[in-house]
Write an enzyme that holds these catalytic residues in place. Structure first.
Site, PDB file in Angstrom:
ATOM      1  N   CYS A  72      -1.506  -1.131  10.503  1.00  0.00           N
ATOM      2  CA  CYS A  72      -2.710  -1.598   9.811  1.00  0.00           C
ATOM      3  C   CYS A  72      -3.503  -0.383   9.360  1.00  0.00           C
ATOM      4  CB  CYS A  72      -3.535  -2.436  10.788  1.00  0.00           C
ATOM      5  SG  CYS A  72      -5.172  -2.832  10.176  1.00  0.00           S
ATOM      6  N   CYS A 179      -2.822  -0.655   2.114  1.00  0.00           N
ATOM      7  CA  CYS A 179      -3.009  -1.795   3.021  1.00  0.00           C
ATOM      8  C   CYS A 179      -1.609  -2.348   3.236  1.00  0.00           C
ATOM      9  CB  CYS A 179      -3.911  -2.847   2.382  1.00  0.00           C
ATOM     10  SG  CYS A 179      -3.892  -4.436   3.245  1.00  0.00           S
TER      11      CYS A 179
HETATM   12  N1  DGL Z   1      -2.952  -5.029   6.800  1.00  0.00           N
HETATM   13  C1  DGL Z   1      -4.152  -4.381   7.216  1.00  0.00           C
HETATM   14  C2  DGL Z   1      -4.350  -3.061   6.514  1.00  0.00           C
HETATM   15  O1  DGL Z   1      -3.358  -2.381   6.275  1.00  0.00           O
HETATM   16  C3  DGL Z   1      -5.373  -5.272   7.380  1.00  0.00           C
HETATM   17  C4  DGL Z   1      -5.775  -6.116   6.235  1.00  0.00           C
HETATM   18  C5  DGL Z   1      -6.900  -7.073   6.596  1.00  0.00           C
HETATM   19  O2  DGL Z   1      -6.804  -7.725   7.635  1.00  0.00           O
HETATM   20  O3  DGL Z   1      -7.878  -7.114   5.839  1.00  0.00           O
HETATM   21  O4  DGL Z   1      -5.430  -2.624   6.219  1.00  0.00           O
END
Ligand code: DGL
Length: 267
Positions: A72, A179
């Site tokens: 994440c 993301c």
């Molecule tokens: N997939 C995560 C990231 O890479 C989180 C996205 C989210 O929950 O807003 O930032």
């Protein structure tokens, strides 16, 4: 003994990281934690993200794991130090890995608003090229739609086009998918950008960084990803998550509902 990796994300975004690792490595088992109860992370403030990262890390401390993959970017950008301090196993991160793939000096980053507000991508890129031009574009609308798995919807296309426009007008030469949810819509993003702009998925570099840790030299040929021994845990709605694993990974695992606060061990 195979190493057991722990991957965590707010939801299905980390699947893009898992897929990438499984395309390169097969000699590991894993636990995948999705904090679906608090999804999306991308508009949460720094203190919340750090508190959540601490809870997740303390929970992971109770699991039998050999390394952690922060799948994440939002946690990575605002709370990597929390994860590193709380766990005494190696921690692999996406943002640190992404810089292995930067080849130009005009770079766009598409990420969540919280990641963008941290400017972590800009700082990392500037460590390897202080003169680089970096523009970060915060995008909050895509993650909830990607979680609904309408990956080809017009709505996703429109939102992505709108945000990409802001990067393209700055004549960037590379775009980092900052993301982990965004590689899941890579085909759409590719359609919206000129062919000569390189799309960077940090998970590709992270997977390479695992070569030494996983203790073998993979060939540069990509494996067809298979997901042999992965335990899936969520903080809410395991049924919805099971259907996501079917659609996106082609597997039908038992998904466990866990409470991060209970810190009960899942072995
Ligand atoms: N997939 C995560 C990231 O890479 C989180 C996205 C989210 O929950 O807003 O930032």
């Amino acid at each position: 003994m195979r190493n057991r990796l722990a991957l965590f994300d707010s939801g299905i975004g980390g699947f893009s990281v898992l897929k990438s690792i499984c395309s390169r490595h097969s000699n590991f088992s894993a636990i995948y934690l999705a904090d679906t109860a608090r999804l999306p992370y991308g508009s949460r403030c720094k203190s919340e993200i750090r508190e959540i990262a601490l809870e997740i890390s303390e929970w992971l401390n109770c699991q039998k794991i050999d390394a952690v993959i922060v799948a994440c970017n939002t946690t990575n950008s605002l709370a990597l130090d929390v994860v590193q301090k709380t766990l005494d196993v190696p921690v692999f991160d996406l943002i640190g890995s992404a810089i292995d793939l930067i080849r130009t000096s005009r770079i766009g980053v598409l990420a969540t608003p919280s990641t963008v507000s941290s400017t972590t991508y800009t700082s990392y890129i500037k460590t390897i090229n202080p003169l680089a031009f970096v523009i970060e574009e915060g995008c909050s609308g895509l993650v909830p739609l990607i979680e609904k798995r309408k990956l080809n919807s017009l709505q996703i296309k429109e939102i992505a086009a709108n945000h990409l426009k802001n990067l393209l007008k700055e004549e960037v030469q590379e775009i980092v998918l900052g993301c982990s949810h965004f590689p899941l819509i890579k085909p759409i993003i590719n359609e919206l950008i000129p062919y000569n702009i390189n799309l960077i998925d940090p998970a590709t570099a992270l997977s390479k960084r695992l070569d030494e840790f996983l203790g073998h030299s993979p060939s540069d040929l990509e494996l067809i990803p298979s997901f042999p021994d992965i335990q899936f845990c969520v903080t809410s709605d395991p049924i919805r998550f099971t259907s996501a694993t079917k659609q996106l990974l082609g597997i039908n695992p038992k998904v466990e509902l866990i409470s991060l606060r209970s810190k009960s061990c899942v072995l």
